[in-house]
Design a protein around this motif. Structure first.
Motif, short mmCIF file in Angstrom:
data_model
loop_
_atom_site.label_atom_id
_atom_site.label_comp_id
_atom_site.label_asym_id
_atom_site.label_seq_id
_atom_site.Cartn_x
_atom_site.Cartn_y
_atom_site.Cartn_z
N MET A 98 0.82 -1.22 0.00
CA MET A 98 0.00 0.00 0.00
C MET A 98 0.86 1.27 0.00
SD MET A 98 -2.99 -0.89 -0.44
CE MET A 98 -4.27 0.26 -0.07
N GLY A 101 3.03 1.52 -3.25
CA GLY A 101 2.07 1.62 -4.36
C GLY A 101 1.50 3.03 -4.42
N GLY A 102 1.16 3.56 -3.25
CA GLY A 102 0.60 4.91 -3.17
C GLY A 102 1.59 5.94 -3.70
N HIS A 159 -3.58 -1.41 -5.28
CA HIS A 159 -3.94 -0.45 -4.23
C HIS A 159 -5.46 -0.52 -3.97
CE1 HIS A 159 -2.23 2.91 -1.96
NE2 HIS A 159 -3.41 3.53 -2.09
N GLY A 163 -7.55 -1.52 -0.81
CA GLY A 163 -8.23 -0.30 -0.35
C GLY A 163 -9.73 -0.49 -0.24
#
Ligand code: HEM
Length: 210
Positions: A98, A101-102, A159, A163
């Motif tokens: 996460m 990736g963000g 993500h 998410g």
């Protein structure tokens, strides 16, 4: 995280649907891009809606990153003494990527706006002809940009998978059955989104869109 994330996901699906208009030809796509600037008229002056959307998205991104930082700090505080032995595999690949990736998605969006909104780094960069800008971007000779887009889109998919699943839990889902449904829905939505976005560069690459 959940509320700002859902806003961003709604934008992603609307944007993907808009991008797919490229399969209806240059005139349709350029007309659609022009329409984006006139949404809300005559109630609002031209481009006002666009700027409201840009403001909401920017605030959502800042809120999303800030919430992530606060959560990470809380998690560290809750466990001030680090684990001596930390098992390598914790959760799914999507869950473990996460943070990075963000960061990749954020860097991609900065490049993407300079590419297809302002035209600064686009080989054509003609604001009046977004279709030509997209086709130039994914031309075979410009393969490194296509690869970068593809990687970023896959990062968006991972993500989103984790998410969406987390957002559903944050918003109150607690049963085992609900968890299974949330997991499957998150996977299906992410795959649809990745396929929808990848369809455009792929179509240009094989000459279906030119
Ligand atoms: C192959 C995939 C994609 C294509 C072909 C594409 C195409 C475009 C185009 C043509 C524009 C300019 C619209 C205009 O101003 O006329 C745009 C803007 C934008 N795109 Fe994408 N896009 C793609 C993927 C993405 C992804 C994955 C994200 C987010 C993670 C994203 C976020 C945005 C944002 C934030 C804008 C700026 C909108 C604005 O001007 O306010 N796009 N995109």
């Amino acid at each position: 995280m959940a509320v700002t994330g859902i806003l961003l996901v709604l934008f992603l699906f609307a944007h993907m649907a808009g991008n797919l208009k490229i399969f209806f030809g240059g005139a349709t796509f350029d007309h659609y891009a022009h329409w984006l600037r006139t949404i809300g008229t005559p109630l609002l002056p031209e481009t006002w809606y666009l700027w409201i959307q840009r403001t909401v998205l920017t605030v959502a991104v800042i809120g999303h990153v800030a919430a992530a930082a606060i959560l990470a700090r809380r998690a560290r505080k809750a466990r001030p003494v680090r684990y001596v032995h930390r098992p390598k595999v914790q959760g799914s690949y999507a869950a473990r990527t996460m943070r990075w990736g963000g960061v990749i998605i954020l860097l991609f969006v900065i490049y993407h706006v300079l590419d297809l909104t302002t035209g600064t780094v686009n080989p054509v960069g003609d604001e009046q002809h977004p279709y030509a800008n997209v086709v130039a971007d994914f031309a075979p000779g410009h393969w490194y940009v296509t690869v970068f887009y593809a990687l970023a889109i896959v990062a968006v998919g991972f993500h989103l998978r984790h998410g969406i699943f987390s957002a559903v839990r944050t918003l109150g889902q607690q049963t085992a059955r609900g968890e299974r449904i949330a997991r499957i829905s998150a996977l299906v939505l992410s795959v649809v989104l990745v396929a929808g976005y990848l369809a455009v560069p792929f179509a240009v690459l094989i000459g279906l869109v030119k």
